[in-house]
Write an enzyme that holds these catalytic residues in place. Structure first.
Site, PDB file in Angstrom:
ATOM      1  N   ALA A  93       0.847  -1.192   0.000  1.00  0.00           N
ATOM      2  CA  ALA A  93       0.000   0.000   0.000  1.00  0.00           C
ATOM      3  C   ALA A  93       0.880   1.238   0.000  1.00  0.00           C
ATOM      4  CB  ALA A  93      -0.891   0.015   1.233  1.00  0.00           C
ATOM      5  N   LYS A  94       0.293   2.364  -0.224  1.00  0.00           N
ATOM      6  CA  LYS A  94       1.009   3.632  -0.078  1.00  0.00           C
ATOM      7  C   LYS A  94      -0.027   4.728   0.095  1.00  0.00           C
ATOM      8  CE  LYS A  94       5.353   5.067  -0.209  1.00  0.00           C
ATOM      9  NZ  LYS A  94       6.540   4.329   0.250  1.00  0.00           N
TER      10      LYS A  94
END
Ligand code: NAD
Length: 443
Positions: free
Chosen positions: A133-134
């Protein structure tokens, strides 16, 4: 084939991942290809080599969830500014989503998407049980007061808390966010869900942060150097190193390398570059930066044009600044035997080809800078147990994981006669596909 990017910028004084000073200037021309295009290029090439079915390629090549939220904040200029916050969960087949949150005016969904995918492959290559994720907020982090940053951090968590949590998605620091930002985020998440230290990593040590987290990415880079040095026939005592971007990753890598006997002969930051063929004292240089100095102002070296940094003869070049810094117009100038990518996507695909032709041994970002997320994993594990390991234990465990990743990736690269980058992507993708299939998410 993709060409060349613009990506993240960083600041001084540096945090865990940096931010931006107002008088900063671009010290090196960057490529025009985006971070997203670089990551997609490598993913698509690997997916083709692996002969993935089209539906699987689509699942792996796109995000599971992309959230955009509005963050209106009244700043000290008296105006309400409406920022956008992004959280992209790329793939969670191997575990909870994991990835940093970046504050930067140029953050957009495309960039966050690319960095989220990179996290999926990185955690798989390192064999830690996370997905990718980011996150990011497109705020002018370098110009914000601490109280303004705090408001943004808290408001962002308020808006995405439903998709976060220790078993769902665990943020960490990234460019312009640091341990303090994580403390605010943990506090805000705690107000909504009860005290939950494992909800973010990269926290301050007194708030259940892990020993060794701050140094982890630079240390991981050096573990890989030690594994790869015999391959290119160098020894630490004979190694000259050049560091592009003397921030968290760069300065830790340089200092640990210096501790092994290597000599730093060149370095740069957002303000320019320096060289000294007799050696630059990495500790003294960091002290200078901590006191507010820029690299060109450092007395123990000669200030040079930023682009000339690439031409300094050295055994190891460590890009630890921005994406897209090594591209088709400057890759030919590189004068090193090995490049270890501390930064995310510092090298464009065209530059990769040039470096390969020149015989430079490239250790790719997707493995080289995994040390940070590995120690974030250790922090999460410690938090879940409400227990703390000492720094030696953290570093030893980090070393084991980095060495294992290198052995697996280099073994595959050798047997398939492909680059480390190609082998790393293949390995990461295979592991994620296998997890998704075994769960029954894809057939
Ligand atoms: P940082 O802000 O601490 O350091 C970045 C350094 O790069 C600063 O010294 C800055 O002045 C310099 N810089 C900025 N623009 C430059 C330019 N044009 N030319 C030369 N130098 C320039 O950030 P960091 O945490 O060290 O991160 C650096 C890179 O490593 C980023 O790409 C980041 O995504 C990546 N990374 C960091 C971590 C981590 O744990 N910190 C983990 C994985 C990847």
């Amino acid at each position: 084939m993709a060409q060349d990017t613009a990506e993240e910028k960083t600041e001084r004084p540096h945090s865990e991942d940096g931010s931006q000073g107002s008088e900063k200037r671009e010290s090196t021309e960057r490529a025009e290809i985006s971070n997203f295009e670089i990551v997609q290029h490598h993913f698509r090439a690997a997916a083709e080599r692996l002969d993935l079915p089209e539906d699987v390629t689509t699942v792996m090549g796109t995000s599971y969830r992309e959230v955009t939220v509005q963050i209106p904040i009244k700043l000290s200029d008296g105006q309400t500014h409406v920022f956008s916050g992004f959280r992209v969960q790329h793939n969670g087949a191997r575990g909870p989503y994991k990835g940093g949150i970046r504050f930067h005016p140029e953050v957009d969904l495309d960039e966050v998407r690319a960095l989220a995918a990179l996290m999926t492959w990185k955690t798989a290559i390192a064999e830690i049980p996370f997905g990718g994720a980011k996150g990011g907020v497109n705020c002018p982090a370098g110009d914000l007061e601490s109280s303004e940053k705090q408001q943004i951090a808290r408001s962002f968590i308020d808006k995405i808390d439903k998709i976060l949590g220790p078993t769902r998605d665990i943020p960490a620091p990234d460019v312009n966010t640091d341990a303090q930002t994580m403390a605010w985020m943990m506090d805000q998440y705690g107000k909504l869900h009860g005290h939950t230290p494992a909800c973010v990593t990269g926290k301050p040590i007194p708030l259940e942060g892990s020993f060794g987290r701050e140094a982890a990415t630079g240390r991981g880079v050096v573990y890989l150097y030690r594994e790869a040095a015999p391959v290119i026939g160098v020894k630490p005592g004979d190694t000259r190193v050049v560091v592009q971007g003397y921030g968290n990753v760069g300065s830790w890598a340089a200092r640990i390398m210096q501790g092994l006997g290597a000599t730093m002969v060149g370095a740069s930051d957002a303000y320019g570059a320096i060289r000294n063929d007799e050696g630059i004292d990495a500790e003294a240089l960091l002290d200078h930066v901590k006191e507010g100095g820029t690299l060109p102002e450092f007395e123990g070296a000669e200030a040079i044009d930023a682009d000339d940094l690439l031409e300094i003869e050295c055994e190891v070049f460590i890009p630890a600044a921005l994406g897209g810094m090594i591209h088709e117009r400057n890759a030919d100038r590189m004068n090193c035997k090995m490049m270890i990518e501390g930064a995310n996507s510092p090298t464009t695909p065209k530059a990769d080809e040039i470096l390969e032709d020149k015989g430079v041994y490239v250790i790719p970002d997707v493995m080289a800078n995994a040390g940070g997320v590995v120690v974030s994993y250790f922090e999460w594990v410690q938090n879940l147990q409400h227990f703390r390991w000492d720094e030696r234990e953290v570093n030893d465990k980090l070393g084991n994981i980095m060495r294992r990743a290198y052995r697996n990736v280099s073994g595959r690269a050798q047997s398939s006669e492909i680059s480390l980058r190609s082998a790393a992507y293949e390995l990461g993708i295979e592991r994620v596909v296998e997890a998704a299939r075994t769960r029954g998410y894809i057939t």
